[in-house]
Design a protein around this motif. Structure first.
Motif, PDB file in Angstrom:
ATOM      1  N   LEU A  32       0.821  -1.210   0.000  1.00 25.34           N
ATOM      2  CA  LEU A  32       0.000   0.000   0.000  1.00 25.34           C
ATOM      3  C   LEU A  32       0.858   1.265   0.000  1.00 25.34           C
ATOM      4  N   VAL A  33       1.855   1.266  -0.860  1.00 22.12           N
ATOM      5  CA  VAL A  33       2.682   2.453  -1.074  1.00 22.12           C
ATOM      6  C   VAL A  33       2.753   2.711  -2.568  1.00 22.12           C
ATOM      7  N   SER A  34       3.242   3.880  -2.928  1.00 23.24           N
ATOM      8  CA  SER A  34       3.353   4.198  -4.353  1.00 23.24           C
ATOM      9  C   SER A  34       4.500   3.429  -4.983  1.00 23.24           C
ATOM     10  N   ARG A  35       4.391   3.206  -6.284  1.00 23.54           N
ATOM     11  CA  ARG A  35       5.451   2.506  -7.005  1.00 23.54           C
ATOM     12  C   ARG A  35       6.742   3.345  -7.022  1.00 23.54           C
ATOM     13  N   GLY A  36       6.593   4.683  -7.058  1.00 23.20           N
ATOM     14  CA  GLY A  36       7.774   5.542  -7.054  1.00 23.20           C
ATOM     15  C   GLY A  36       8.579   5.398  -5.774  1.00 23.20           C
ATOM     16  N   THR A  37       7.879   5.203  -4.646  1.00 20.36           N
ATOM     17  CA  THR A  37       8.581   4.993  -3.379  1.00 20.36           C
ATOM     18  C   THR A  37       9.454   3.758  -3.439  1.00 20.36           C
ATOM     19  N   LEU A  38       8.912   2.685  -4.004  1.00 19.92           N
ATOM     20  CA  LEU A  38       9.677   1.438  -4.093  1.00 19.92           C
ATOM     21  C   LEU A  38      10.779   1.528  -5.133  1.00 19.92           C
ATOM     22  N   GLU A  39      10.547   2.267  -6.216  1.00 18.67           N
ATOM     23  CA  GLU A  39      11.613   2.454  -7.208  1.00 18.67           C
ATOM     24  C   GLU A  39      12.815   3.142  -6.561  1.00 18.67           C
ATOM     25  N   ALA A  40      12.533   4.134  -5.708  1.00 19.41           N
ATOM     26  CA  ALA A  40      13.625   4.824  -5.024  1.00 19.41           C
ATOM     27  C   ALA A  40      14.362   3.888  -4.086  1.00 19.41           C
ATOM     28  N   ALA A  41      13.626   3.030  -3.362  1.00 21.41           N
ATOM     29  CA  ALA A  41      14.257   2.071  -2.462  1.00 21.41           C
ATOM     30  C   ALA A  41      15.087   1.055  -3.234  1.00 21.41           C
ATOM     31  N   PHE A  42      14.554   0.562  -4.376  1.00 23.60           N
ATOM     32  CA  PHE A  42      15.290  -0.392  -5.212  1.00 23.60           C
ATOM     33  C   PHE A  42      16.569   0.253  -5.761  1.00 23.60           C
ATOM     34  N   ASP A  43      16.466   1.511  -6.191  1.00 20.91           N
ATOM     35  CA  ASP A  43      17.645   2.203  -6.726  1.00 20.91           C
ATOM     36  C   ASP A  43      18.728   2.335  -5.656  1.00 20.91           C
ATOM     37  N   ARG A  44      18.316   2.622  -4.442  1.00 17.41           N
ATOM     38  CA  ARG A  44      19.292   2.755  -3.364  1.00 17.41           C
ATOM     39  C   ARG A  44      19.958   1.420  -3.070  1.00 17.41           C
ATOM     40  N   LEU A  45      19.184   0.342  -3.025  1.00 16.04           N
ATOM     41  CA  LEU A  45      19.761  -0.988  -2.814  1.00 16.04           C
ATOM     42  C   LEU A  45      20.738  -1.339  -3.925  1.00 16.04           C
ATOM     43  N   HIS A  46      20.414  -0.915  -5.144  1.00 16.66           N
ATOM     44  CA  HIS A  46      21.295  -1.188  -6.282  1.00 16.66           C
ATOM     45  C   HIS A  46      22.593  -0.388  -6.169  1.00 16.66           C
ATOM     46  N   SER A  47      22.469   0.897  -5.786  1.00 16.43           N
ATOM     47  CA  SER A  47      23.660   1.727  -5.686  1.00 16.43           C
ATOM     48  C   SER A  47      24.588   1.265  -4.578  1.00 16.43           C
ATOM     49  N   GLU A  48      24.040   0.615  -3.528  1.00 15.57           N
ATOM     50  CA  GLU A  48      24.858   0.132  -2.427  1.00 15.57           C
ATOM     51  C   GLU A  48      25.333  -1.300  -2.624  1.00 15.57           C
ATOM     52  N   GLY A  49      24.967  -1.912  -3.756  1.00 15.78           N
ATOM     53  CA  GLY A  49      25.499  -3.219  -4.081  1.00 15.78           C
ATOM     54  C   GLY A  49      24.734  -4.397  -3.525  1.00 15.78           C
ATOM     55  N   TYR A  50      23.510  -4.176  -3.035  1.00 10.04           N
ATOM     56  CA  TYR A  50      22.727  -5.298  -2.511  1.00 10.04           C
ATOM     57  C   TYR A  50      22.013  -6.073  -3.620  1.00 10.04           C
ATOM     58  N   VAL A  51      21.593  -5.379  -4.665  1.00 11.16           N
ATOM     59  CA  VAL A  51      20.835  -6.019  -5.740  1.00 11.16           C
ATOM     60  C   VAL A  51      21.401  -5.588  -7.082  1.00 11.16           C
ATOM     61  N   GLN A  52      21.051  -6.360  -8.106  1.00  6.85           N
ATOM     62  CA  GLN A  52      21.359  -6.020  -9.485  1.00  6.85           C
ATOM     63  C   GLN A  52      20.049  -5.815 -10.237  1.00  6.85           C
ATOM     64  N   ARG A  53      19.995  -4.758 -11.051  1.00 10.12           N
ATOM     65  CA  ARG A  53      18.802  -4.466 -11.830  1.00 10.12           C
ATOM     66  C   ARG A  53      19.182  -4.566 -13.306  1.00 10.12           C
ATOM     67  N   VAL A  54      18.632  -5.529 -13.973  1.00 10.65           N
ATOM     68  CA  VAL A  54      18.913  -5.762 -15.395  1.00 10.65           C
ATOM     69  C   VAL A  54      17.598  -5.668 -16.152  1.00 10.65           C
ATOM     70  N   ALA A  55      17.589  -4.827 -17.188  1.00 10.33           N
ATOM     71  CA  ALA A  55      16.368  -4.660 -17.986  1.00 10.33           C
ATOM     72  C   ALA A  55      15.935  -5.994 -18.575  1.00 10.33           C
ATOM     73  N   GLY A  56      14.684  -6.333 -18.381  1.00 14.07           N
ATOM     74  CA  GLY A  56      14.133  -7.581 -18.907  1.00 14.07           C
ATOM     75  C   GLY A  56      14.300  -8.762 -17.985  1.00 14.07           C
ATOM     76  N   SER A  57      15.105  -8.634 -16.912  1.00 11.85           N
ATOM     77  CA  SER A  57      15.332  -9.761 -16.005  1.00 11.85           C
ATOM     78  C   SER A  57      14.916  -9.465 -14.580  1.00 11.85           C
ATOM     79  N   GLY A  58      14.426  -8.261 -14.318  1.00 12.22           N
ATOM     80  CA  GLY A  58      13.982  -7.921 -12.984  1.00 12.22           C
ATOM     81  C   GLY A  58      15.140  -7.554 -12.066  1.00 12.22           C
ATOM     82  N   THR A  59      14.854  -7.583 -10.776  1.00 12.91           N
ATOM     83  CA  THR A  59      15.839  -7.213  -9.760  1.00 12.91           C
ATOM     84  C   THR A  59      16.182  -8.444  -8.941  1.00 12.91           C
TER      85      THR A  59
END
Length: 470
Positions: A56-83
């Motif tokens: 029950l949050v906006s998608r933009g809020t989660l995009e920002a959280a995902f981007d931060r996790l990616h910048s800190e090296g916790y996750v990888q985001r690849v177009a077409g393959s998800g996170t």
């Protein structure tokens, strides 16, 4: 739904942290799930769309959280393959796993310096930091950094920033009577750093280094560490007894403006004799000008270096003695023939002054704030000296009180230094016996009285206690 955007089968319940702050809460919940292996390495995170509906949050809020996790090296985001969760999470690079819980030992408290200390009567032979204008200093550092930009933070200047060396040379020409230029100045962290550089660069094992007796103990020890033979030269009423300088010595260390610790000024005739000796012996003279800015009765003599037509004097000065002890910025004026070896030693040892302090000093000197501080602190120290002498009255003998940050109090006949210092300690006074500074010379009993880093109230209170002991 597009390829790679299907929801994960793993159910991530809505975290309580979302109530405090949605973006930070989402980030902490996902990071926690990764660290505790709820989301194992290689697993795919739910899509931001499906997780937004579930939490029950906006998608933009989660995009920002995902981007931060990616910048800190916790996750990888690849177009077409998800996170996906990275195979190796960042904490594994910086924190070694503990095999068992080890109890931490108690930390031993730092012991205070047993030497010269501020606000300790009467061992306080240092400037009073409370007289220093911190707001002006902060403006000088800020202005210096903003003026030069980041380039100066990257440039290597082993001898110190050219702008600071130019300001120091200008000050020495105006106030110490020296004819020197910026390329003769080397910035150090203080007098001891300068003496260490000199010992490493000039002395060889077996060389003779002449020091004053009584004199500055660190100079004697630093020269000895370089393997030099220490030759103590007695000090008389006119300063260093130049007639006793050996012809085979490599250098002589002197404090001509305010002899440490006796306080007399090296006479002009002995200054000329010292320079004549250096020329004959092909030796160097180290001039420690540690507190020449503070004269209370007359204008000071020009520096010994001002008479140095043969370029045999290595001049040492420090801002730590007139601004505040924690600054750790000093300087040397070095003869041209020694400059290259000094810089090699300086680069090898890695002892250099931070760019921000140097830039702050450039502005502090250029704006006139340094000279204004000297005037104000000189008046304050003279008032403290006068108050202490008034407390002692005319029933005791002092010397060296005409200048500097301390004077010598000569004890009455029959009184031993050790016994007097012990009785002083019993009433809260810390005194240094003169004998501690002597090498071979035997002088009448006396103690060193530092007063500049004490308030007037402290001086009057403890001065009365000192007078009662006498």
């Amino acid at each position: 739904m597009s390829r790679g955007k299907t929801a994960s089968a793993l159910d991530l319940p809505r975290p309580d942290t979302l109530d405090a702050g949605k973006q930070q809460g989402a980030y902490e919940a996902l990071r926690g799930a990764i660290l505790n292996r709820q989301l194992p390495a290689g697993s795919r995170l739910p899509s931001t769309r499906s997780l937004a509906e579930r939490w029950l949050v906006s998608r933009g809020t989660l995009e920002a959280a995902f981007d931060r996790l990616h910048s800190e090296g916790y996750v990888q985001r690849v177009a077409g393959s998800g996170t996906r969760v990275c195979a190796v999470i960042p904490e594994q690079f910086i924190a070694a796993p503990l095999a068992r819980e080890i109890p931490r030992r108690p930390v031993a408290p730092d012991q205070p310096d047993a030497g010269v200390q501020s606000h300790v009567p009467f061992v306080a032979r240092r400037p009073d930091a409370s007289l220093f204008d911190l707001k002006t200093w902060a403006r000088c550092i800020s202005r210096g950094l903003l003026t030069v930009g980041p380039g100066v933070l990257e440039a290597a200047h082993p001898a110190g920033l050219p702008e600071l060396r130019a300001q120091i040379a200008d000050y020495l020409r105006s106030y110490r009577g020296m004819q020197c230029e910026a390329d003769e100045v080397i910035v150090t962290t203080g007098i001891r750093h300068a003496l260490d550089l000199i010992a490493r660069s000039v002395l060889k094992p077996g060389d003779t280094a002449c020091v004053e007796d009584p004199g500055y103990l660190p100079a004697r020890r630093l020269f000895a560490l370089a393997g030099a033979h220490i030759h103590a030269i007695p000090v008389t009423a006119d300063g260093l007894d130049t007639a006793q300088l050996p012809e085979a010595a490599r250098l002589a260390y002197v404090t001509p403006a305010h002899q440490a610790p006796l306080g007399m000024t090296l006479s002009v005739s002995r200054r000329l004799a010292l320079l004549d000796w250096a020329a004959r012996a092909d030796a160097w003279v180290v001039e420690d000008d540690y507190d020449s800015e503070y004269n209370y009765n007359t204008a000071p003599l020009a520096a010994l270096k001002s008479l140095d037509s043969g370029d045999r004097v290595i001049y040492c000065g420090s801002f730590n003695k007139n601004l505040f002890p924690g600054l750790r910025v000093g300087f040397m004026v070095v003869p041209n023939v020694l400059r290259r070896s000094m810089l090699r030693t300086l680069q090898l040892t890695g002892h250099s002054v931070g760019a921000s302090d140097q830039l702050g000093l450039v502005e502090f000197l250029r704006s006139g704030a340094f000279v204004r501080h000297l005037r104000a602190s000189r008046q304050a120290y003279q008032a403290r000296r006068d108050a202490l002498l008034e407390c002692l009255g005319g029933h005791c003998t002092v010397s060296g009180q005409q200048a500097g940050l301390h004077f010598v109090l000569w004890l009455p006949p029959g009184v031993e230094e050790g016994d007097f210092c012990s009785r002083a300690a019993a009433v809260g006074l810390t005194l240094q016996p003169l004998g501690k500074f002597c090498h071979a010379l035997a002088l009448p009993p006396a103690v060193i009285i530092g007063y500049t880093a004490l308030t007037l109230a402290q001086i009057r209170f403890h001065g009365r206690a000192l007078a009662q002991l006498l």
